[in-house]
Design a protein around this motif. Sequence first.
Motif, PDB file in Angstrom:
ATOM      1  N   VAL A 114      -0.534  14.384  74.036  1.00  0.00           N
ATOM      2  CA  VAL A 114      -1.378  15.484  74.468  1.00  0.00           C
ATOM      3  C   VAL A 114      -1.229  16.693  73.945  1.00  0.00           C
ATOM      4  CG1 VAL A 114      -2.582  16.699  76.667  1.00  0.00           C
ATOM      5  CG2 VAL A 114      -1.831  14.063  76.946  1.00  0.00           C
ATOM      6  N   GLY A 115       0.144  17.005  73.993  1.00  0.00           N
ATOM      7  CA  GLY A 115       0.552  18.253  73.246  1.00  0.00           C
ATOM      8  C   GLY A 115       0.090  18.304  71.940  1.00  0.00           C
ATOM      9  N   THR A 116       0.313  17.510  70.983  1.00  0.00           N
ATOM     10  CA  THR A 116       0.234  17.682  69.569  1.00  0.00           C
ATOM     11  C   THR A 116      -1.408  17.878  69.563  1.00  0.00           C
ATOM     12  OG1 THR A 116       0.145  15.132  69.382  1.00  0.00           O
ATOM     13  CG2 THR A 116       2.284  16.461  68.892  1.00  0.00           C
ATOM     14  N   GLU A 117      -2.066  16.828  70.169  1.00  0.00           N
ATOM     15  CA  GLU A 117      -3.610  16.842  70.019  1.00  0.00           C
ATOM     16  C   GLU A 117      -4.258  18.259  70.370  1.00  0.00           C
ATOM     17  OE1 GLU A 117      -4.965  12.993  71.594  1.00  0.00           O
ATOM     18  OE2 GLU A 117      -4.023  11.940  70.243  1.00  0.00           O
ATOM     19  N   MET A 118      -3.740  18.696  71.612  1.00  0.00           N
ATOM     20  CA  MET A 118      -4.164  19.926  71.966  1.00  0.00           C
ATOM     21  C   MET A 118      -3.834  21.256  70.836  1.00  0.00           C
ATOM     22  SD  MET A 118      -3.540  20.325  75.871  1.00  0.00           S
ATOM     23  CE  MET A 118      -4.271  21.737  76.036  1.00  0.00           C
ATOM     24  N   ARG A 119      -2.898  21.142  70.078  1.00  0.00           N
ATOM     25  CA  ARG A 119      -2.463  21.867  69.207  1.00  0.00           C
ATOM     26  C   ARG A 119      -3.437  21.949  68.044  1.00  0.00           C
ATOM     27  NH1 ARG A 119      -0.094  26.673  67.969  1.00  0.00           N
ATOM     28  NH2 ARG A 119      -2.246  26.762  66.949  1.00  0.00           N
ATOM     29  N   GLN A 120      -3.782  20.623  67.508  1.00  0.00           N
ATOM     30  CA  GLN A 120      -4.748  20.361  66.437  1.00  0.00           C
ATOM     31  C   GLN A 120      -6.125  20.792  66.963  1.00  0.00           C
ATOM     32  OE1 GLN A 120      -4.253  16.119  66.003  1.00  0.00           O
ATOM     33  NE2 GLN A 120      -2.424  16.294  64.530  1.00  0.00           N
ATOM     34  N   LYS A 121      -6.589  20.665  68.142  1.00  0.00           N
ATOM     35  CA  LYS A 121      -7.826  21.345  68.645  1.00  0.00           C
ATOM     36  C   LYS A 121      -8.025  22.689  68.592  1.00  0.00           C
ATOM     37  CE  LYS A 121      -8.921  17.828  72.162  1.00  0.00           C
ATOM     38  NZ  LYS A 121      -8.808  17.463  73.647  1.00  0.00           N
ATOM     39  N   GLU A 175      -9.024  25.796  77.657  1.00  0.00           N
ATOM     40  CA  GLU A 175      -8.147  26.276  78.519  1.00  0.00           C
ATOM     41  C   GLU A 175      -7.998  25.457  79.791  1.00  0.00           C
ATOM     42  OE1 GLU A 175      -7.479  31.062  78.133  1.00  0.00           O
ATOM     43  OE2 GLU A 175      -9.710  30.433  78.197  1.00  0.00           O
ATOM     44  N   VAL A 176      -8.937  24.747  80.207  1.00  0.00           N
ATOM     45  CA  VAL A 176      -8.678  23.669  81.111  1.00  0.00           C
ATOM     46  C   VAL A 176      -7.952  22.614  81.042  1.00  0.00           C
ATOM     47  CG1 VAL A 176      -9.956  21.852  82.610  1.00  0.00           C
ATOM     48  CG2 VAL A 176     -11.042  24.223  82.170  1.00  0.00           C
ATOM     49  N   GLU A 177      -7.975  22.175  79.910  1.00  0.00           N
ATOM     50  CA  GLU A 177      -6.900  21.087  79.323  1.00  0.00           C
ATOM     51  C   GLU A 177      -5.485  21.658  79.391  1.00  0.00           C
ATOM     52  OE1 GLU A 177      -7.785  18.299  75.991  1.00  0.00           O
ATOM     53  OE2 GLU A 177      -9.629  19.476  76.016  1.00  0.00           O
ATOM     54  N   LEU A 178      -5.309  22.891  78.935  1.00  0.00           N
ATOM     55  CA  LEU A 178      -4.042  23.560  79.121  1.00  0.00           C
ATOM     56  C   LEU A 178      -3.538  23.539  80.442  1.00  0.00           C
ATOM     57  CD1 LEU A 178      -1.875  24.856  77.333  1.00  0.00           C
ATOM     58  CD2 LEU A 178      -3.344  26.975  77.152  1.00  0.00           C
ATOM     59  N   GLN A 196      -2.039  20.302  81.361  1.00  0.00           N
ATOM     60  CA  GLN A 196      -0.892  20.135  80.267  1.00  0.00           C
ATOM     61  C   GLN A 196       0.131  20.985  81.156  1.00  0.00           C
ATOM     62  OE1 GLN A 196      -0.021  18.222  78.147  1.00  0.00           O
ATOM     63  NE2 GLN A 196       1.792  18.801  76.912  1.00  0.00           N
ATOM     64  N   GLU A 197       0.155  21.952  81.408  1.00  0.00           N
ATOM     65  CA  GLU A 197       1.209  23.032  82.101  1.00  0.00           C
ATOM     66  C   GLU A 197       1.623  22.442  83.271  1.00  0.00           C
ATOM     67  OE1 GLU A 197       2.329  27.578  82.301  1.00  0.00           O
ATOM     68  OE2 GLU A 197       0.069  27.062  82.861  1.00  0.00           O
ATOM     69  N   ILE A 198       0.594  21.982  84.303  1.00  0.00           N
ATOM     70  CA  ILE A 198       0.889  21.344  85.617  1.00  0.00           C
ATOM     71  C   ILE A 198       1.777  20.271  85.358  1.00  0.00           C
ATOM     72  CG2 ILE A 198       0.120  20.230  87.426  1.00  0.00           C
ATOM     73  CD1 ILE A 198      -2.322  22.215  87.449  1.00  0.00           C
ATOM     74  N   THR A 199       1.429  19.184  84.349  1.00  0.00           N
ATOM     75  CA  THR A 199       2.044  18.067  83.874  1.00  0.00           C
ATOM     76  C   THR A 199       3.660  18.159  83.470  1.00  0.00           C
ATOM     77  OG1 THR A 199       0.072  16.914  83.347  1.00  0.00           O
ATOM     78  CG2 THR A 199       2.089  15.904  82.581  1.00  0.00           C
ATOM     79  N   GLU A 200       3.645  19.401  82.784  1.00  0.00           N
ATOM     80  CA  GLU A 200       5.056  19.549  82.186  1.00  0.00           C
ATOM     81  C   GLU A 200       5.880  20.122  83.560  1.00  0.00           C
ATOM     82  OE1 GLU A 200       3.819  21.213  77.612  1.00  0.00           O
ATOM     83  OE2 GLU A 200       4.358  22.722  79.171  1.00  0.00           O
ATOM     84  N   HIS A 201       5.388  20.850  84.355  1.00  0.00           N
ATOM     85  CA  HIS A 201       6.094  21.017  85.534  1.00  0.00           C
ATOM     86  C   HIS A 201       6.593  19.940  86.460  1.00  0.00           C
ATOM     87  CE1 HIS A 201       6.029  25.771  85.594  1.00  0.00           C
ATOM     88  NE2 HIS A 201       4.993  25.710  84.780  1.00  0.00           N
ATOM     89  N   ARG A 202       5.514  19.144  86.388  1.00  0.00           N
ATOM     90  CA  ARG A 202       5.999  17.675  87.099  1.00  0.00           C
ATOM     91  C   ARG A 202       7.411  16.978  86.325  1.00  0.00           C
ATOM     92  NH1 ARG A 202      -0.055  15.830  87.826  1.00  0.00           N
ATOM     93  NH2 ARG A 202      -0.544  16.898  89.810  1.00  0.00           N
ATOM     94  N   VAL A 203       7.351  16.879  84.986  1.00  0.00           N
ATOM     95  CA  VAL A 203       8.161  16.367  84.241  1.00  0.00           C
ATOM     96  C   VAL A 203       9.572  17.251  84.499  1.00  0.00           C
ATOM     97  CG1 VAL A 203       9.035  15.590  82.066  1.00  0.00           C
ATOM     98  CG2 VAL A 203       6.607  15.361  82.780  1.00  0.00           C
ATOM     99  N   MET A 204       9.382  18.576  84.527  1.00  0.00           N
ATOM    100  CA  MET A 204      10.674  19.351  84.957  1.00  0.00           C
ATOM    101  C   MET A 204      11.383  19.153  85.928  1.00  0.00           C
ATOM    102  SD  MET A 204      10.388  23.375  83.382  1.00  0.00           S
ATOM    103  CE  MET A 204       8.571  23.590  84.401  1.00  0.00           C
ATOM    104  N   THR A 205      10.454  18.758  87.143  1.00  0.00           N
ATOM    105  CA  THR A 205      10.939  18.442  88.379  1.00  0.00           C
ATOM    106  C   THR A 205      11.619  17.053  88.264  1.00  0.00           C
ATOM    107  OG1 THR A 205       9.294  19.450  89.604  1.00  0.00           O
ATOM    108  CG2 THR A 205      10.349  17.767  91.016  1.00  0.00           C
TER     109      THR A 205
END
Length: 400
Positions: free
Chosen positions: A324-331, A291-294, A297-306
């Motif tokens: 990052v997204g695919t490797e988190m999905r696999q974890k 959840e820390v990694e997530l 990831q969410e903060i990074t996605e918001h930066r990209v949205m900006t």
Amino acid sequence: MDLGLAPEDETFRQEVRAFLDAELTPELREAGSLTTSVFTDKDWNLKWHKILHAKGWVAPHWPKEHGGTGWSEMQRYIFAAECSRAGAPALSPMGLRMCGPMLMGFGTDEQKAKYLPRILSGDDYWCQGYSEPGSGSDLASLKCRADSDGDDYVINGTKIWTTHAHFANRMFCLVRTDASGKPQQGITFVLIDMDTPGISVEPIITMAGEHEVNQVFFDNVRVPKANRVGEENDGWTVAKYLLEFERGGAYAPGLRVAVEKLKALAGAEADGAGGSLLEGDAFKRKLAAFEVELDAQEITEHRVMTALSNGQNPGPASSMLKVVGTEMRQKLDTLAVEAIGTYAMPMQPDARQPGSNVAPVGPASSMTVVPTMLNNRASSIYGGSNEIQRGIMAKLVLGL
């Protein structure tokens, strides 16, 4: 970074929730819950596609002049999150997320007028002709040949791992038109009608026991040169542009929903000491680390949205999010398999069909866990393997 919603975005979220509550039938929700791959089988994803099209919401990422919603980046993010949370069937990305944006960037006026409305309506169902046997992640080494013959190309060769080719009536495809120079310089991008004589589709059954991917063979298939996108031998430019849209996107909303499902699975699984797996220290530590990694990831996605809101295209950031997204999905998949314990063993493809009367072995919530894990092993390969993405980041971000 403040991840809270502005008042107007909260109002929009409530509008989306009300729509989903009204339009997502129990059958559509079941189909969504049984989805184990990137998108739901055609019958169900097209039903949902047409409902969204009638509402005008089927293409959130398209500009309004082409039939899109005109939503902000945050509205698109909210919509994706709410669809995940509601269990909506996953739409095919081949037309809406890949071919459509590519045509907007590189298609002729005639191609846009012909194909974009049919992508929106769902009348055209697309597949992607990129990968080939023996090429691995080296897409530029493709050998499927297109020879010029008057106003046509004559195509011979094969494509593999072609998702939903057995459903599709259209394919966007990379072909070799010149083998004399650098590999990337002799590739051409073409659009193919799947009912053209000489095309055959052979199924590939995945480890999950599903018919999702195929091998497609071309035997003297004639394709009009009017179906070429971009210039001859410059298809690599078009393909790279399209791949930016395939690789990018928001992973965090779906991962948030998957975490909640995982907690429910782990909460129902006994730990052998009178409690649940979710209460055990070892599992809690793994879940907390994830959840820390997530959050990151969410903060990074918001930066990209900006950045996207300021008119920039995804660029190398799409590679970063894809890795990052695919490797988190696999974890997360690995944790889910751990959570269901011995119920990971039964193979139940028939029970996973919407409307099936085959009783699952164990809890119904457990029967999609292993198929999802097996399907998602491919997520770090398709769209350009994560090793390729790291090379892109090293070059374009770090300057190495």
